[in-house]
Write an enzyme that holds these catalytic residues in place. Structure first.
Site, PDB file in Angstrom:
ATOM      1  N   LYS A  26      23.690  24.286  23.732  1.00 58.56           N
ATOM      2  CA  LYS A  26      25.174  24.866  23.510  1.00 58.56           C
ATOM      3  C   LYS A  26      26.120  23.820  24.329  1.00 58.56           C
ATOM      4  O   LYS A  26      26.887  23.376  23.595  1.00 58.56           O
ATOM      5  CB  LYS A  26      25.165  26.033  24.423  1.00 58.56           C
ATOM      6  CG  LYS A  26      24.536  27.388  23.870  1.00 58.56           C
ATOM      7  CD  LYS A  26      25.012  28.723  24.485  1.00 58.56           C
ATOM      8  CE  LYS A  26      24.546  28.605  25.985  1.00 58.56           C
ATOM      9  NZ  LYS A  26      23.006  28.718  26.186  1.00 58.56           N
ATOM     10  N   ARG A  99      27.941  36.552  28.259  1.00 52.95           N
ATOM     11  CA  ARG A  99      26.196  36.787  28.243  1.00 52.95           C
ATOM     12  C   ARG A  99      25.761  38.040  28.243  1.00 52.95           C
ATOM     13  O   ARG A  99      24.705  38.211  28.570  1.00 52.95           O
ATOM     14  CB  ARG A  99      25.900  35.930  29.518  1.00 52.95           C
ATOM     15  CG  ARG A  99      25.298  34.415  29.185  1.00 52.95           C
ATOM     16  CD  ARG A  99      25.182  33.990  30.649  1.00 52.95           C
ATOM     17  NE  ARG A  99      24.145  32.724  30.548  1.00 52.95           N
ATOM     18  CZ  ARG A  99      24.476  31.362  30.746  1.00 52.95           C
ATOM     19  NH1 ARG A  99      25.851  31.077  30.707  1.00 52.95           N
ATOM     20  NH2 ARG A  99      23.634  30.576  30.965  1.00 52.95           N
ATOM     21  N   ARG A 133      15.526  18.007  31.704  1.00 47.18           N
ATOM     22  CA  ARG A 133      16.899  17.650  31.408  1.00 47.18           C
ATOM     23  C   ARG A 133      17.582  17.042  32.652  1.00 47.18           C
ATOM     24  O   ARG A 133      17.151  17.270  33.916  1.00 47.18           O
ATOM     25  CB  ARG A 133      17.793  18.918  31.187  1.00 47.18           C
ATOM     26  CG  ARG A 133      19.161  18.899  30.982  1.00 47.18           C
ATOM     27  CD  ARG A 133      19.950  20.154  30.425  1.00 47.18           C
ATOM     28  NE  ARG A 133      19.905  21.245  31.368  1.00 47.18           N
ATOM     29  CZ  ARG A 133      20.582  22.345  31.034  1.00 47.18           C
ATOM     30  NH1 ARG A 133      21.166  22.522  29.851  1.00 47.18           N
ATOM     31  NH2 ARG A 133      20.593  23.205  32.052  1.00 47.18           N
ATOM     32  N   ARG A 166      19.308  19.648  37.584  1.00 49.59           N
ATOM     33  CA  ARG A 166      19.937  20.992  38.209  1.00 49.59           C
ATOM     34  C   ARG A 166      18.962  21.917  39.029  1.00 49.59           C
ATOM     35  O   ARG A 166      18.054  21.662  38.451  1.00 49.59           O
ATOM     36  CB  ARG A 166      20.579  21.965  36.869  1.00 49.59           C
ATOM     37  CG  ARG A 166      21.896  21.410  36.670  1.00 49.59           C
ATOM     38  CD  ARG A 166      22.633  22.012  35.364  1.00 49.59           C
ATOM     39  NE  ARG A 166      22.212  23.328  35.140  1.00 49.59           N
ATOM     40  CZ  ARG A 166      22.752  24.143  34.257  1.00 49.59           C
ATOM     41  NH1 ARG A 166      23.152  23.463  33.355  1.00 49.59           N
ATOM     42  NH2 ARG A 166      22.413  25.397  34.096  1.00 49.59           N
ATOM     43  N   ARG A 177      15.433  32.561  33.894  1.00 48.06           N
ATOM     44  CA  ARG A 177      16.610  32.422  33.141  1.00 48.06           C
ATOM     45  C   ARG A 177      16.296  32.948  31.797  1.00 48.06           C
ATOM     46  O   ARG A 177      17.080  33.619  31.213  1.00 48.06           O
ATOM     47  CB  ARG A 177      17.058  30.987  33.232  1.00 48.06           C
ATOM     48  CG  ARG A 177      17.912  30.706  34.390  1.00 48.06           C
ATOM     49  CD  ARG A 177      18.223  29.207  34.627  1.00 48.06           C
ATOM     50  NE  ARG A 177      18.926  28.887  33.588  1.00 48.06           N
ATOM     51  CZ  ARG A 177      19.251  27.315  33.330  1.00 48.06           C
ATOM     52  NH1 ARG A 177      18.418  26.509  33.877  1.00 48.06           N
ATOM     53  NH2 ARG A 177      19.945  26.905  32.479  1.00 48.06           N
TER      54      ARG A 177
END
Ligand code: AMP
Length: 225
Positions: A26, A99, A133, A166, A177
């Site tokens: 996204k 969400r 990431r 992160r 998550r």
């Protein structure tokens, strides 16, 4: 980039929500769409991380939910989004909001959503994408150690700042998550499907290929309306 010129003027006023699980791309797609089609990006994840960094009252309340991989309460995020959207003109891309169905209902009170784009990606690929990431600590640009590595290891291509992992991209938190996504966010696809504005897009493969699919979806939406 066959579709870009065809959707450029039309896309300027669209209000789009980007759905899809964490790691579905996204943020990456949003960045490119904003650069090329002049959308305003509103990412609740970025706004919340900034609030945590600054130690604002919102950041203090949000921190523990974010660290554990849970969702920040609807009311807090709803107030934040309301503030950001008030007086907002032109095309808007919402990355990471709504969400929950509750948040989608809040959003309907503020703007009319034109299109909901759902990026679909296989779960194990999501885990790989997220755990490998890296993000720029200054400008939030997103990289991946294997799929989209920076030109210089550990440094942002755009601004040269350090890249970091992160806190919520560790495998344990990523799994949580994804669990929360299935429980709370997946029902949203039904919500937008019923409104006949849901477009499902294969989020796997090259970033550019996915981008082409997104542009194609914008083009088909233009034809229908
Ligand atoms: P993201 O960068 O979109 O993956 O968001 C990072 C984290 O911020 C999420 O795991 C949530 O804890 C929190 N967050 C972001 N957007 C929302 C939202 N719309 N509702 C609740 N929590 C959110």
């Amino acid at each position: 980039m066959i579709y870009l010129s065809e959707v450029r003027s039309y896309a300027m006023d669209l209000k789009i929500v980007l759905l899809g699980p964490p790691g579905s791309g996204k943020g990456t797609q949003t960045e490119r769409l904003c650069a090329e089609l002049k959308f305003t990006k509103i990412s609740t994840g970025d706004l919340l991380r900034e609030a945590v960094k600054q130690g604002t009252p919102l950041g203090i309340k949000a921190k523990s939910y974010m660290e554990s991989g849970g969702l920040v309460p609807d009311q807090l995020v709803g107030d934040l989004i309301k503030e950001k959207l008030t007086g907002q003109k032109g095309g808007v891309l919402l990355d990471g909001f709504p969400r929950t169905v509750e948040q989608a209902k809040m959003l309907d009170q503020i703007i009319k959503v034109d299109l909901a784009i759902d990026l679909e990606v296989d779960e194990e690929l999501l885990v790989k994408r997220l755990t490998e990431r890296r993000v720029c600590k200054s400008c939030n640009s997103v990289f991946h150690l294997e799929f989209n590595p920076p030109k210089l290891a550990g440094k942002c291509d755009k601004c040269g700042s350090d890249l970091i992992q992160r806190n919520d991209d560790s495998e344990k938190v990523v799994r949580e998550r994804l669990r929360v996504y299935k429980e709370k966010t997946l029902p949203l696809t039904r919500y937008y499907y019923d409104k006949q504005i849901l477009v499902r897009i294969n989020g796997q493969g090259d970033i550019s290929d996915v981008y082409e699919r997104v542009l194609k979806a914008l083009k088909s939406h233009k034809k229908k309306n």
